[in-house]
Write a protein that holds these residues in place. Sequence first.
Motif, PDB file in Angstrom:
ATOM      1  N   GLU A  75       0.810  -1.214   0.000  1.00  0.00           N
ATOM      2  CA  GLU A  75       0.000   0.000   0.000  1.00  0.00           C
ATOM      3  C   GLU A  75       0.844   1.264   0.000  1.00  0.00           C
ATOM      4  OE1 GLU A  75      -2.508  -0.668   3.332  1.00  0.00           O
ATOM      5  OE2 GLU A  75      -3.555  -2.346   2.371  1.00  0.00           O
ATOM      6  N   ARG A  76       2.118   1.163   0.371  1.00  0.00           N
ATOM      7  CA  ARG A  76       2.985   2.336   0.315  1.00  0.00           C
ATOM      8  C   ARG A  76       3.163   2.781  -1.132  1.00  0.00           C
ATOM      9  NH1 ARG A  76       7.961   1.838   4.120  1.00  0.00           N
ATOM     10  NH2 ARG A  76       6.274   2.094   5.619  1.00  0.00           N
ATOM     11  N   CYS A  77       3.180   1.819  -2.053  1.00  0.00           N
ATOM     12  CA  CYS A  77       3.307   2.138  -3.477  1.00  0.00           C
ATOM     13  C   CYS A  77       1.966   2.499  -4.095  1.00  0.00           C
ATOM     14  CB  CYS A  77       3.919   0.952  -4.227  1.00  0.00           C
ATOM     15  SG  CYS A  77       5.571   0.504  -3.654  1.00  0.00           S
ATOM     16  N   LEU A  78       0.900   1.881  -3.625  1.00  0.00           N
ATOM     17  CA  LEU A  78      -0.444   2.135  -4.149  1.00  0.00           C
ATOM     18  C   LEU A  78      -1.380   2.462  -2.981  1.00  0.00           C
ATOM     19  CD1 LEU A  78      -0.615  -0.839  -6.682  1.00  0.00           C
ATOM     20  CD2 LEU A  78      -0.384   1.588  -7.263  1.00  0.00           C
ATOM     21  N   PRO A  79      -1.313   3.699  -2.475  1.00  0.00           N
ATOM     22  CA  PRO A  79      -2.090   4.040  -1.278  1.00  0.00           C
ATOM     23  C   PRO A  79      -3.595   3.905  -1.455  1.00  0.00           C
ATOM     24  CG  PRO A  79      -1.148   6.009  -2.306  1.00  0.00           C
ATOM     25  CD  PRO A  79      -0.524   4.832  -2.958  1.00  0.00           C
ATOM     26  N   GLN A  80      -4.076   3.992  -2.702  1.00  0.00           N
ATOM     27  CA  GLN A  80      -5.513   3.862  -2.910  1.00  0.00           C
ATOM     28  C   GLN A  80      -6.025   2.471  -2.550  1.00  0.00           C
ATOM     29  OE1 GLN A  80      -3.215   4.586  -5.136  1.00  0.00           O
ATOM     30  NE2 GLN A  80      -3.506   3.542  -7.104  1.00  0.00           N
ATOM     31  N   LEU A  81      -5.085   1.512  -2.452  1.00  0.00           N
ATOM     32  CA  LEU A  81      -5.490   0.154  -2.066  1.00  0.00           C
ATOM     33  C   LEU A  81      -5.918   0.089  -0.601  1.00  0.00           C
ATOM     34  CD1 LEU A  81      -2.739  -2.070  -3.752  1.00  0.00           C
ATOM     35  CD2 LEU A  81      -5.099  -1.713  -4.511  1.00  0.00           C
ATOM     36  N   GLN A  82      -5.514   1.089   0.200  1.00  0.00           N
ATOM     37  CA  GLN A  82      -5.812   1.040   1.626  1.00  0.00           C
ATOM     38  C   GLN A  82      -7.306   1.013   1.898  1.00  0.00           C
ATOM     39  OE1 GLN A  82      -3.529   3.766   4.077  1.00  0.00           O
ATOM     40  NE2 GLN A  82      -1.923   3.874   2.541  1.00  0.00           N
ATOM     41  N   LEU A  83      -8.050   1.896   1.242  1.00  0.00           N
ATOM     42  CA  LEU A  83      -9.495   1.938   1.482  1.00  0.00           C
ATOM     43  C   LEU A  83     -10.190   0.707   0.899  1.00  0.00           C
ATOM     44  CD1 LEU A  83     -10.291   5.715   0.936  1.00  0.00           C
ATOM     45  CD2 LEU A  83      -9.890   4.485   3.065  1.00  0.00           C
ATOM     46  N   GLN A  84      -9.666   0.215  -0.221  1.00  0.00           N
ATOM     47  CA  GLN A  84     -10.220  -1.013  -0.793  1.00  0.00           C
ATOM     48  C   GLN A  84     -10.037  -2.173   0.171  1.00  0.00           C
ATOM     49  OE1 GLN A  84      -8.776  -1.883  -4.772  1.00  0.00           O
ATOM     50  NE2 GLN A  84      -9.061  -4.086  -4.463  1.00  0.00           N
ATOM     51  N   ALA A  85      -8.839  -2.282   0.749  1.00  0.00           N
ATOM     52  CA  ALA A  85      -8.568  -3.345   1.722  1.00  0.00           C
ATOM     53  C   ALA A  85      -9.418  -3.158   2.968  1.00  0.00           C
ATOM     54  CB  ALA A  85      -7.089  -3.363   2.077  1.00  0.00           C
ATOM     55  N   MET A  86      -9.562  -1.908   3.424  1.00  0.00           N
ATOM     56  CA  MET A  86     -10.351  -1.628   4.618  1.00  0.00           C
ATOM     57  C   MET A  86     -11.803  -2.065   4.429  1.00  0.00           C
ATOM     58  SD  MET A  86     -10.432  -0.444   7.677  1.00  0.00           S
ATOM     59  CE  MET A  86     -11.537   0.308   8.877  1.00  0.00           C
ATOM     60  N   ARG A  87     -12.338  -1.826   3.242  1.00  0.00           N
ATOM     61  CA  ARG A  87     -13.715  -2.232   2.963  1.00  0.00           C
ATOM     62  C   ARG A  87     -13.861  -3.751   3.059  1.00  0.00           C
ATOM     63  NH1 ARG A  87     -13.968   0.405  -1.145  1.00  0.00           N
ATOM     64  NH2 ARG A  87     -15.005   2.263  -0.332  1.00  0.00           N
ATOM     65  N   GLY A  88     -12.853  -4.463   2.556  1.00  0.00           N
ATOM     66  CA  GLY A  88     -12.901  -5.920   2.634  1.00  0.00           C
ATOM     67  C   GLY A  88     -12.831  -6.422   4.064  1.00  0.00           C
ATOM     68  N   PHE A  89     -11.943  -5.846   4.878  1.00  0.00           N
ATOM     69  CA  PHE A  89     -11.846  -6.248   6.281  1.00  0.00           C
ATOM     70  C   PHE A  89     -13.121  -5.915   7.044  1.00  0.00           C
ATOM     71  CE2 PHE A  89      -7.104  -5.780   5.624  1.00  0.00           C
ATOM     72  CZ  PHE A  89      -6.831  -7.133   5.788  1.00  0.00           C
ATOM     73  N   LEU A  90     -13.711  -4.766   6.732  1.00  0.00           N
ATOM     74  CA  LEU A  90     -14.950  -4.357   7.391  1.00  0.00           C
ATOM     75  C   LEU A  90     -16.053  -5.377   7.125  1.00  0.00           C
ATOM     76  CD1 LEU A  90     -15.695  -1.734   9.031  1.00  0.00           C
ATOM     77  CD2 LEU A  90     -16.810  -0.924   6.942  1.00  0.00           C
ATOM     78  N   GLU A  91     -16.163  -5.808   5.875  1.00  0.00           N
ATOM     79  CA  GLU A  91     -17.188  -6.794   5.512  1.00  0.00           C
ATOM     80  C   GLU A  91     -16.916  -8.136   6.171  1.00  0.00           C
ATOM     81  OE1 GLU A  91     -17.055  -6.738   1.278  1.00  0.00           O
ATOM     82  OE2 GLU A  91     -18.129  -4.818   1.113  1.00  0.00           O
TER      83      GLU A  91
END
Length: 579
Positions: A75-91
């Motif tokens: 995610e340091r290289c692709l920070p936009q992945l952080q919110l995508q990953a967060m959504r998956g963990f939330l679900e």
Amino acid sequence: MMVCMWSAWRRGSVFAARLAKRDWPCCFSAGLSVRFRDFSTKTAPHIPGMEYQDAICTLNTLQTNASALEQVRRERCLPQLQLQAMRGFLERAGLAVEELDHLNIIHVTGTKGKGSTCAFTEQILRSYGFRTGFYSSPHLVQVRERIRINGQPIGKELFTKYFWQVYGRLDETKDAHGGMMPAYFRFLTILAFHVFLQEKVDLAVIEVGIGGAYDCTNIMRRPWVCGVSSLGIDHTQILGDTIEKIAWQKGGIFKPGVPAFTVKQPEDAMVMLRSRANEMRSPLRVCPDLEEYPTDCGSLVLGLAGQHQRSNASLALQLSRSWLQRRCLPEASFPSTSDENTEVLQGAAFTPSPIMVKGLADTEWAGRNQTLRHGAVTYFLDGAHTMRSMKACVRWFRETASQHERNSSGAVARVLLFNATGERDSAAMLKLLVPCQFDFAVFCPNITEAMASCDADQQNFNVSVKNMLTRCLDNERSWHLHNSQASTKGSRLLIEGSLPKKTATDALVFPCILSALQWIAQGRDPVLTDPANRVLPVKPSINAKAAPLCEASEIHILIAGSLHLVGGALKHLDAANYK
């Protein structure tokens, strides 16, 4: 498995050689096994009655587990992945993003003052009778402080109950997701959302972790209002190295149609915030100075000390009023923001209600411009850890300590207890502290005590003992350098009757916070003389240096440079509030 301090110190030839030449304050004999807590990466075995500690130890494994580190790298290289990953963990934890809309969130970002702004805002709205949730970071002593209901950290039983609910769901589904578990802060954010939903709060005040745009708290779709506290340079490896880049990140929390407020900012930062607000179609207003609010009771009194808190209080008034307007006047509309309308609106300097006035005065936020008096020893605690906040800390300390010293019955000894972590420029911050005219500068790592303990709340696996002690030695060297330069310019007494200042302040490095506090207090703080606190033996040559501390009428100690250092100190100094 705890780390034996002596063996840890001997690790590495260069480091060991450097340490071997040191005249360390504490004696380490063969009969004294000094062990640092805070360094086990294994989940603690289940012990009846220790379920809370089990939860904390399990939580701590998320600091360094392989999947968490892999997340950070990707995610340091692709920070936009952080919110995508967060959504998956939330679900996976059984929560839907849409459910967060029911929390009526106030979302606050900033470089400095965002926690204090949240504290003011939460206190005001709680004073109106609303059931509040408050998520903040970092914690000072216990992880539970990060998740508060009605101003109080959730209890150990409640934390344990909800922790295992969320952790269990994520653990059960990890095999289907490549063994991935959320990292420490991400997990706590999910846990906070779960707690607030289960506890049915009327609103949640959410403090951003780092930045804004890609921070995992920004998973929410529809906060009720957003706020931006003072911006400055910090976390440059993540957010960028200019105020414009940092402002871009902070403005990422703006949402379409959601009102936003900011304190007055540097021009370049304000231009970027205005651009982000237009991009997000969020109406942005600038808070007035606190002195501009008309009142029937004279100047507004704040529960938090320091001149810099006045802008935070103004932001809190605007956030609270905006939230109340939506709660009580749901049809109220706000000016739209379009590409043609590029001006930032001015927030109204309204007359605060008596409840707002009382809320500002009643606000407490530990570890920020906090004063504790224990007999002849007075502690001044501030978690300042940037250049801007350290300047404010120095101003507050010099004013407040001077007031105390004028009322003392004799000479006063001033002592600095300092540590800094991460990428911060310790040398630059220490230079700001030289004019305070300390008699001693004491440095120690953010390790609360050199004894094994079951308490895991302050564990940090992301930095080694070796690195922590090396940082302390570097700080000591920087202090000597700054003082030698200052002594060539001459020195003057700040307070009449204070101790005669030496041309160079004595500097010492201690292995933990407790040993440093015990040496500085010299048995004059009854809290630190508790038999439960084992005292490390100190070399006679070091004890001989403490004569000014024993002879002084009072001892004034500034503890600054790191919130973690302040938290470790409060664990010993204010233990009754952290049971």
